[in-house]
Every structure is written in structure tokens, then in C-alpha cells.
Design a protein around this motif. Structure first.
Motif, PDB file in Angstrom:
ATOM      1  N   SER A 192      -2.135  -2.135  -5.863  1.00 44.73           N
ATOM      2  CA  SER A 192      -3.316  -2.893  -5.442  1.00 44.73           C
ATOM      3  C   SER A 192      -2.915  -4.352  -5.278  1.00 44.73           C
ATOM      4  O   SER A 192      -1.845  -4.778  -5.742  1.00 44.73           O
ATOM      5  CB  SER A 192      -4.426  -2.775  -6.486  1.00 44.73           C
ATOM      6  OG  SER A 192      -4.040  -3.432  -7.688  1.00 44.73           O
ATOM      7  N   ARG A 205       0.823  -1.214   0.000  1.00 48.07           N
ATOM      8  CA  ARG A 205       0.000   0.000   0.000  1.00 48.07           C
ATOM      9  C   ARG A 205       0.855   1.260   0.000  1.00 48.07           C
ATOM     10  O   ARG A 205       0.497   2.253  -0.632  1.00 48.07           O
ATOM     11  CB  ARG A 205      -0.960  -0.021   1.189  1.00 48.07           C
ATOM     12  CG  ARG A 205      -2.060  -1.088   0.991  1.00 48.07           C
ATOM     13  CD  ARG A 205      -3.049  -1.165   2.114  1.00 48.07           C
ATOM     14  NE  ARG A 205      -2.455  -1.895   3.239  1.00 48.07           N
ATOM     15  CZ  ARG A 205      -2.389  -1.432   4.485  1.00 48.07           C
ATOM     16  NH1 ARG A 205      -2.887  -0.266   4.808  1.00 48.07           N
ATOM     17  NH2 ARG A 205      -1.829  -2.161   5.427  1.00 48.07           N
ATOM     18  N   ARG A 252       3.510   1.626  -1.547  1.00 50.10           N
ATOM     19  CA  ARG A 252       3.969   1.771  -2.923  1.00 50.10           C
ATOM     20  C   ARG A 252       2.804   1.998  -3.884  1.00 50.10           C
ATOM     21  O   ARG A 252       2.982   1.977  -5.093  1.00 50.10           O
ATOM     22  CB  ARG A 252       4.781   0.541  -3.331  1.00 50.10           C
ATOM     23  CG  ARG A 252       6.144   0.505  -2.642  1.00 50.10           C
ATOM     24  CD  ARG A 252       6.707  -0.888  -2.541  1.00 50.10           C
ATOM     25  NE  ARG A 252       8.015  -0.921  -1.896  1.00 50.10           N
ATOM     26  CZ  ARG A 252       8.215  -0.801  -0.583  1.00 50.10           C
ATOM     27  NH1 ARG A 252       7.195  -0.643   0.244  1.00 50.10           N
ATOM     28  NH2 ARG A 252       9.432  -0.852  -0.083  1.00 50.10           N
ATOM     29  N   ARG A 253       1.628   2.166  -3.324  1.00 48.26           N
ATOM     30  CA  ARG A 253       0.407   2.430  -4.099  1.00 48.26           C
ATOM     31  C   ARG A 253       0.098   1.319  -5.108  1.00 48.26           C
ATOM     32  O   ARG A 253      -0.339   1.569  -6.227  1.00 48.26           O
ATOM     33  CB  ARG A 253       0.497   3.768  -4.836  1.00 48.26           C
ATOM     34  CG  ARG A 253       0.775   4.963  -3.954  1.00 48.26           C
ATOM     35  CD  ARG A 253      -0.472   5.347  -3.174  1.00 48.26           C
ATOM     36  NE  ARG A 253      -0.298   6.654  -2.528  1.00 48.26           N
ATOM     37  CZ  ARG A 253      -0.171   6.808  -1.223  1.00 48.26           C
ATOM     38  NH1 ARG A 253      -0.211   5.768  -0.421  1.00 48.26           N
ATOM     39  NH2 ARG A 253      -0.054   8.008  -0.699  1.00 48.26           N
TER      40      ARG A 253
END
Length: 138
Positions: free
Chosen positions: A40, A35, A37-38
Motif C-alpha cells: 500500500s 502495487r 509487490r502488493r
């Protein structure tokens, strides 16, 4: 009551509590790193070549998740080297202490070494090893 894992043979194997906690913690840490590192769960699944359900189980700390899945996730997240460094033998304090305990208190000279120690006197008189360093081959 400890949870259990279904083995292929059908037998139930209970995991020790510390192992269960470690798996949950590792899964949570992977989830947090993902998360941060953005990414999904779907992105992570695609990058490590597994299914979304496997990523979900891994992040929940499911004990049936293959080790290579955790390691591939750590690689994608840039954390694999940190795990390998942590597990390096020089960082194994207990292992190194056990090795030190088994070191001999003293080392005796073997009879072969005693014979070799007598030869430098001949070498100083111009023998076959004249002019060689005393510690050569040490």
C-alpha cells in the motif's frame, strides 16, 4: 501551458515538458511496481521513512518531491540497481561519442621517448637493463 514550481524564494520556474512527462512516468512506474509487490502507499511511506502525502505526490510526479525520496522508493522496490546501471558512464552513448571525437588523430613520440628508445641497444650489450622486457613500464 507548462506548469510551474514554487521555489523557496517565491519565484515561479517553468519545467520543460519532457521533464514533466518523465516525472509523471517515473511516478506511475513506481506506483505500478508498488502495487505489483502488493504494497500500500502507507507501507511504502513507512519503509522509505516519509509521509503518506509525500508518496502520493511522488506517484503523481510532483516536481517538488526530493530526489532522495524517489531513490529510496526505488531501493525498497528493488529497482535502484537498474537505474544506476542505466546511468553508468559506459552506457552514455552520446558522451562516449563526444570523447571519441576529441581523441587526437595521431600521437607523436616525445623527445624523451626517443631517447629511451635508443637505450635498448646499450642494454643488449649487457648494460644496466640487460634482459629486461622491451615493454616494461608501458
Amino acid at each position: 501551458m507548462p506548469s510551474s514550481v514554487q521555489k523557496r524564494s517565491g519565484a515561479q520556474v517553468a519545467l520543460p515538458q519532457p521533464v514533466e512527462r518523465a516525472l509523471r512516468r517515473l511516478g506511475q512506474d513506481i506506483s505500478t511496481a508498488r502495487r505489483m509487490r502488493r504494497l500500500s502507499q502507507e507501507d511504502l511511506a513507512q519503509r522509505i521513512g516519509t509521509s503518506l502525502s509525500t508518496v502520493r505526490r511522488m506517484e503523481e510526479g510532483y516536481p517538488g518531491t526530493a530526489l532522495h525520496t524517489f531513490l529510496r522508493a526505488l531501493q525498497v522496490l528493488g529497482r535502484l540497481d537498474a537505474v544506476l546501471k542505466m546511468m553508468a558512464m559506459e552506457n552514455d552513448v552520446l558522451g562516449m561519442e563526444l570523447v571519441r571525437e576529441q581523441l587526437p588523430q595521431r600521437v607523436r613520440t616525445s623527445s624523451r621517448s626517443k631517447r629511451q628508445a635508443r637505450q635498448p641497444a646499450a642494454a643488449s650489450e649487457g648494460g644496466p637493463h640487460a634482459g629486461t622486457d622491451e615493454l616494461e613500464g608501458f
